[in-house]
Structures are given as C-alpha cells and as structure tokens.
Design an enzyme around this catalytic site. Structure first.
Site, PDB file in Angstrom:
ATOM      1  N   ARG A  33       0.828  -1.210   0.000  1.00  0.00           N
ATOM      2  CA  ARG A  33       0.000   0.000   0.000  1.00  0.00           C
ATOM      3  C   ARG A  33       0.860   1.257   0.000  1.00  0.00           C
ATOM      4  NH1 ARG A  33      -5.327   1.074   1.335  1.00  0.00           N
ATOM      5  NH2 ARG A  33      -6.620  -0.714   0.939  1.00  0.00           N
ATOM      6  N   TRP A  79      -0.652   6.672   3.935  1.00  0.00           N
ATOM      7  CA  TRP A  79      -0.449   7.207   2.584  1.00  0.00           C
ATOM      8  C   TRP A  79      -1.054   8.600   2.656  1.00  0.00           C
ATOM      9  CZ3 TRP A  79       1.844   6.553  -1.979  1.00  0.00           C
ATOM     10  CH2 TRP A  79       1.350   7.263  -3.068  1.00  0.00           C
ATOM     11  N   LYS A 490       1.068   2.918 -23.500  1.00  0.00           N
ATOM     12  CA  LYS A 490       0.730   1.802 -22.608  1.00  0.00           C
ATOM     13  C   LYS A 490       1.050   0.457 -23.242  1.00  0.00           C
ATOM     14  CE  LYS A 490       0.310   3.358 -19.758  1.00  0.00           C
ATOM     15  NZ  LYS A 490       0.375   4.487 -18.874  1.00  0.00           N
ATOM     16  N   LYS A 609       9.462   2.260 -12.042  1.00  0.00           N
ATOM     17  CA  LYS A 609       8.269   3.052 -11.704  1.00  0.00           C
ATOM     18  C   LYS A 609       8.613   4.536 -11.565  1.00  0.00           C
ATOM     19  CE  LYS A 609       4.010   3.811 -10.555  1.00  0.00           C
ATOM     20  NZ  LYS A 609       3.093   3.916 -11.701  1.00  0.00           N
TER      21      LYS A 609
HETATM   22  O1  M6R Z   1       6.042   9.749 -11.495  1.00  0.00           O
HETATM   23  P1  M6R Z   1       5.861  10.508 -12.768  1.00  0.00           P
HETATM   24  O2  M6R Z   1       4.455  10.760 -13.103  1.00  0.00           O
HETATM   25  O3  M6R Z   1       6.669  11.763 -12.818  1.00  0.00           O
HETATM   26  O4  M6R Z   1       6.436   9.538 -13.875  1.00  0.00           O
HETATM   27  C1  M6R Z   1       6.525   9.955 -15.217  1.00  0.00           C
HETATM   28  C2  M6R Z   1       6.768   8.800 -16.149  1.00  0.00           C
HETATM   29  O5  M6R Z   1       7.989   8.181 -15.857  1.00  0.00           O
HETATM   30  C3  M6R Z   1       5.640   7.778 -16.085  1.00  0.00           C
HETATM   31  O6  M6R Z   1       4.400   8.351 -16.342  1.00  0.00           O
HETATM   32  C4  M6R Z   1       5.865   6.639 -17.110  1.00  0.00           C
HETATM   33  O7  M6R Z   1       5.769   7.138 -18.399  1.00  0.00           O
HETATM   34  C5  M6R Z   1       4.855   5.520 -16.843  1.00  0.00           C
HETATM   35  N1  M6R Z   1       5.565   4.304 -16.631  1.00  0.00           N
HETATM   36  C6  M6R Z   1       3.883   5.332 -17.929  1.00  0.00           C
HETATM   37  O8  M6R Z   1       3.015   4.283 -17.702  1.00  0.00           O
END
Ligand code: M6R
Length: 614
Positions: A33, A79, A490, A609
């Site tokens: 979580r 959170w 995606k 991530k």
């Molecule tokens: O944590 P953030 O929103 O700044 O991350 C930006 C990108 O690294 C993120 O959105 C990435 O493109 C994702 N893995 C897309 O699914």
C-alpha cells in the site's frame, strides 16, 4: 489508501501480550500500500501508549517494544492525503482527553467545519490531518460514559466522506471498534483472538475466515467474537467468507496483476479525487490554488511532465485552450531545460508527476523557480519533492500506484486538470463553458467508469486480434489524438508492440506509407463534429489493406459500416470525459494484449516506476 491493522486477545491464550508484535507484522503484510509513516497504539497497564514515526516501517520497528506488552493494539501505515508525512501527522491520533485513539483510512470531506466547531469548544489539534477530528468527535461522545461503539456511531453521524476507522479506549479497554463507509474494513476471528484490517493479506497468516464489513456497519471486536450493527442500528449476524487466496494474490485484491487492480480502482479514485472539491450546489472548491487576482493575471500556461504525465498535460492543453482560451505549451520535462522556454511573470507552470520525484520534471521545476514564475504541481505522492517545491499543489488522491504502467493516476491527473479548468472558467466567467452541465456529468463519472469496465470481455477478445499485428496505429482527431498517444505508450510499455501514433488527419502526410496487410489501426471516435473527416481517414487506411478497430462514444453510420470491429462506449455530454473513457479501454487493451503475449505486466523490461535519474 492507508493500511489498517488491529488485534485483540486475552490472558489465557498463546498470543497473550503479543498484540503489538502481531499488529506490526500485519502492517508489514500491507507494505504494497506504500508507506510514508506508520504508528501503533496499545493499552498497557490501563494506559494508552502510542508509537509513531515518519518514514518506512523500519523506522517504526525501532520503537516497537521487544517484550510482550499488550493484549490489544491497533496500527496504521499512512499514505498521506491531508498533511505531509511527519511524525505528528502519522496515525494513531488521540482525542482531547487522551482516552481514545483512532486510525483512519479515507477522507473526511467536512473536517474543516468539524475542526472549527470543536476548536470553538476548546479542542486543540496537533496535526494537519482530517483524521484527528474523528478522535476528538469520538472522545467527546465517549467522555460521559457512553460505550465506545455508541460513541463511534454518534461520531459517524457528523462526518461526511469516506472512512475505515478503528478505535480503542482506555475507559473501555476490552474491545476494538471498527466503522466503515466507502473504505474497506475486514475482520477475522479465531478461537483465541480477533483482528481487523483494511485488506485481507494482513489477516491471512492467522485465519482464512473473514467478515467483510458493509458501508454503515460498526463492528465491536472482543478476543474471540465480534458483534456488528448495520447502518440502521440493527444487530446483524456476521457473514463469514472463506478466502482461498495466497498472500501474493491477496495483495492484488485477487487480481492477477497490480495493473488490472489499479484500473479497477479508478471509479473509487475518481470519487476520492472529487471529494471535497464539488459541493451539493455544484460549486468547484479549489481554494488552495491561486487567488482570483492571480488567475486574472495569467496569460500563458506551460505544462511539464514525462511519459504518462506529459500525456495528461496534453489533455490540459486542450482544456486550457478550448475552455479558457489561454495559450498553453506542453513540454517533455527532459527537453524543457534545453529548449530555452519563453517564461514571463504572466506564465503559470503546471508540473505533473505521479511520484513527485521524477528527476527531469524536478529539474524543469527548478528552472521555473529560477525564473520566478508561478508553479502549480499536480502530484499523487504527498510530501514528495515536487509537491513540496511547487508554490501550490493539487493532489490527485489516486492512492499508491504499484504497477509501472500508470493507469489510475493518469485518469486522476486529467480529472484534476478538468476541475482546475472549470474552477478558472468560473473565476473568469468564461462564456460558453456550461459549468453546471459539466459538473453533473463529472458527478456521475465514477459510475460511468464502472459501466465502462463491463466492456472488459470485449477488450479481452480484441486483444486476441491485436496481438498478431505487425504494427499498431493509434489515432484520432482533436482530443482523441491525445488519448491515443497515451494508449500507444501503454501497449508499447507492457506488451512491447511497435506503435505508430499520429492524428488521423496526419496519416496521409506520411505515416500511411506504413499501412499494409497485418497492420491494425486503433481509431478513437469521440469528437462528433470531426466524425465525417475521421470516416475518410478510416477509408484511406482500409484501402491500404489495414485492419481497423474503432472505440467510439459516437459513430456515424459511415464509420460503423466500414470498420472491421468497433466497441461502442456509453459516453457523456463532455468530449474530454469521453476521451478519458477511451483511454481506460486502451489501458485494458494494453493489459490483455500483454497477457496474451505472456509479458511481465507489472514490471516491464528496461523500465522503472520512478525515474530519479536524468
Ligand atoms: O512519477 P511521474 O508521473 O513523474 O512519472 C513519469 C513517467 O515516468 C511515467 O508516467 C511513465 O511514463 C509511466 N511508466 C507510464 O506508464
């Protein structure tokens, strides 16, 4: 989206004295979580003791007593939603008299009103959380000898919003009381102990028999039994369910992957995101943003983000330009610093990031600050660097997102941009923006998404066709083009498929050369007034032997008759909401295609991530 745990036993059992250790172990099982702070309360020698600490669970672990301490304890992993992740904001929270402690998951929408009323009665608050008012309300009801469960019941009558609450009292020390409204609470009972949690994994090492509370239920846990009263105050028989999941499955709520779980959380996320921001009279409240005067001064908006956040920014451009007529640029954060952006005192920089820690985005924010322009963050993680450094931040309230592929956070980012646009439209009295109509649709949007998710089987079938394509075109016109870009990212990310994304009108200016047998075009059709033009683009695609799939809230007969397959979604009166619906279908399409291709969905190759390097 916090983790909740609680445990009660008695002197005649093997688990006697082990409540604190058990609750700590339960919290560890809820680690997925996400943690920014955690705490435990227990009753020892007729006194309530609280240990709590900002940071990960290892920080709290240093405070957990080594020796058996108590037969009753509750614990919380936070959170953050209201208030930064600090020791003081960590749960549990005391009432005024330090007789009661509570932990809470959810958002109390009217907490400011309650806090002001209680402050006038002399209550002092120590945290910035909405949750602390719950402890004070319960403590107030409990102070005249009212039982803990009755005090909880009375307190819930005053609160509006979502809650999973667990409370203990030193004046009523042989029970734990739990209450639920739109935030999960599960209870487990064995012969020697009872326990409560926000999620099933925390109970699984101890029991597979659980009771899932319903909205309005208030449960009282004793060491070896429980009682429940329902929303009407009637006693009800606990209904036990046998859980056959292993721990890993349980963490994912029974879904095979976090990505699918998170897509299915979207309706709840939308409710959280709207919570407290739209009231009954349909007025948008975003007071924490800039003043009316500041909004009057802004002449240009510059949006910055990476990946999915950048795509949310493109939606923002559409909204700011179409609804507010404010010229808007959108930058990939990695390009921003090197593009010598034109920034003036009348520019507002909107910085979008789920994690709030993306290095490129943070660097772009720093450049904005060096140029002394106003900055507004749209962020998920409270207390993150971007949230702290922006002049103002709007939180998207999406809860922890574990899957590398961002889904629910994207939807919430766009929803916050919509609210922001309507808020400014209200201030600037924009002619032609039908705010009440839009808010009516927004209110029902969570239910619309629930309906949309019923199309999951159709998308699963579509994935079987899509997976064999040599190339996938993602295309649409107007706002659909922006949704298509996110859909393409995606499927690239998790199914490793090659995509060509472009606006449909651009096809004939080059990309059409790639179309041949084996190529599939995913066309989005929500822009009603552009439908006939889209029909021509589809014909051009078909004429080159491409296969065409159309996801549409609006479909003219010309398109319906010419595509190989279409999926009709039940749209709204706002094209920007329909575009979100399309993008959720595209998330599902990416998911099921990746599944067909046996890809590692939650952890796609080469990606992370949170990207904290430039
Ligand atoms: O944590 P953030 O929103 O700044 O991350 C930006 C990108 O690294 C993120 O959105 C990435 O493109 C994702 N893995 C897309 O699914």
């Amino acid at each position: 989206m916090c983790g909740i745990a609680g445990f009660i036993t008695n002197e005649n059992t093997d688990s006697k004295g082990k409540a604190v250790q058990t609750v700590f172990n339960q919290l560890k099982l809820l680690e997925y979580r996400g943690y920014d702070s955690a705490g435990i309360a227990y009753i020892d020698n007729h006194e309530i003791k609280v240990i709590k600490k900002a940071g990960r669970l290892t920080e709290l672990e240093k405070l957990v007593p080594n020796t058996p301490a108590s037969n009753i304890a509750i614990g919380h992993s936070r959170w953050a939603t209201h208030g930064a992740p600090t020791d003081l904001n960590a749960h549990p929270h005391y009432d005024r008299y330090e007789h009661v402690v509570i932990i809470h998951n959810g958002i109390i929408e009217n907490y400011l009103e309650i806090k002001n009323n209680l402050a006038q009665e002399g209550h002092t608050f120590y945290s910035d959380t909405d949750s602390e008012v719950i402890a004070h309300l319960i403590g107030k009801e409990h102070s005249d000898g009212t039982s803990l469960e009755e005090a909880v019941k009375q307190a819930t009558k005053v609160m509006r919003g979502a809650y999973g609450i667990v409370a203990i009292s030193k004046k009523d020390p042989d029970k734990i009381v739990a209450a639920k409204m739109a935030s999960p609470i599960v209870i487990g009972v064995t012969d020697t102990c009872s326990m409560v949690a926000s999620d099933i994994p925390a109970l699984l090492p101890y029991t597979k028999k659980v009771v899932i509370l319903e909205d309005g239920d208030i449960a009282t846990l004793y060491p070896n039994n429980i009682t429940i009263i329902d929303k009407n105050g009637e006693i009800k028989e606990p209904e036990f369910t046998e859980i056959n999941w292993d721990i890993k499955q349980a963490e994912k709520g029974g879904y095979e992957h976090f990505m699918l779980k998170e897509i299915h959380e979207t309706p709840e996320v939308i409710n959280q995101c709207l919570s407290g921001r739209i009231d009954e009279k349909n007025i948008i409240r975003l007071e924490q943003v800039f003043s009316q005067q500041v909004w009057g001064e802004i002449e240009r908006v510059t949006i910055v983000g990476c990946g999915t956040a950048y795509h949310a920014g493109l939606m923002g451009k559409y909204l700011f330009e179409q609804l507010l007529r404010i010229p808007t640029d959108v930058y990939n954060a990695s390009e921003f610093r090197y593009s010598q952006p034109v920034l003036s005192s009348k520019t507002l920089a909107v910085i979008i990031s789920q994690s709030g820690e993306t290095a490129d985005t943070l660097a772009a924010l720093k450049l904005c600050k060096e140029n002394r322009i106003r900055t507004l963050g749209i962020v998920n993680v409270v207390g993150s660097s971007i949230a702290r450094e922006c002049d103002k931040t709007l939180f998207i309230q999406a809860g922890p997102e574990i899957s590398v592929a961002s889904t629910k956070a994207y939807t919430a980012q766009v929803m916050v941009l919509i609210l922001l646009t309507l808020h400014v439209a209200q201030i600037r009295e924009m002619p032609g923006v039908k705010i009440p109509e839009a808010l009516l649709e927004i209110r029902q949007f969570s239910d619309k998404i629930k309906d949309l998710l019923l199309l999951e089987d159709d998308i699963r079938d579509l994935a079987k066709i899509v997976k064999d394509s040599t190339l996938l075109f993602y295309t649409g016109r107007g706002i659909d083009y922006y949704a298509a870009l996110e859909g393409a990212l995606k499927i690239k990310e998790i199914a490793y498929m090659h995509t060509q994304e472009c606006s449909s009108g651009e096809l004939k200016h080059g990309p059409l050369a790639l179309v041949e047998k084996g190529v599939t075009g995913i066309f989005l059709s929500n822009e009603k007034q552009l439908n006939e033009k889209l029909a021509s683009n589809i014909k051009e695609f078909k004429a080159r032997d491409g296969q065409v799939v159309c996801l549409a809230s609006y479909l003219c007969p010309q398109i319906a008759n010419s595509v190989d397959k279409y999926i009709q979604l039940n749209g709204t009166k706002c094209v920007y909401l329909d575009a979100i619906l399309s993008s959720i279908l595209l998330q599902l399409l990416a998911y099921y295609t990746a599944k067909e291709l046996a890809c590692d969905i939650d952890k796609p190759r080469n990606l992370a991530k949170s990207v904290t390097v430039e």
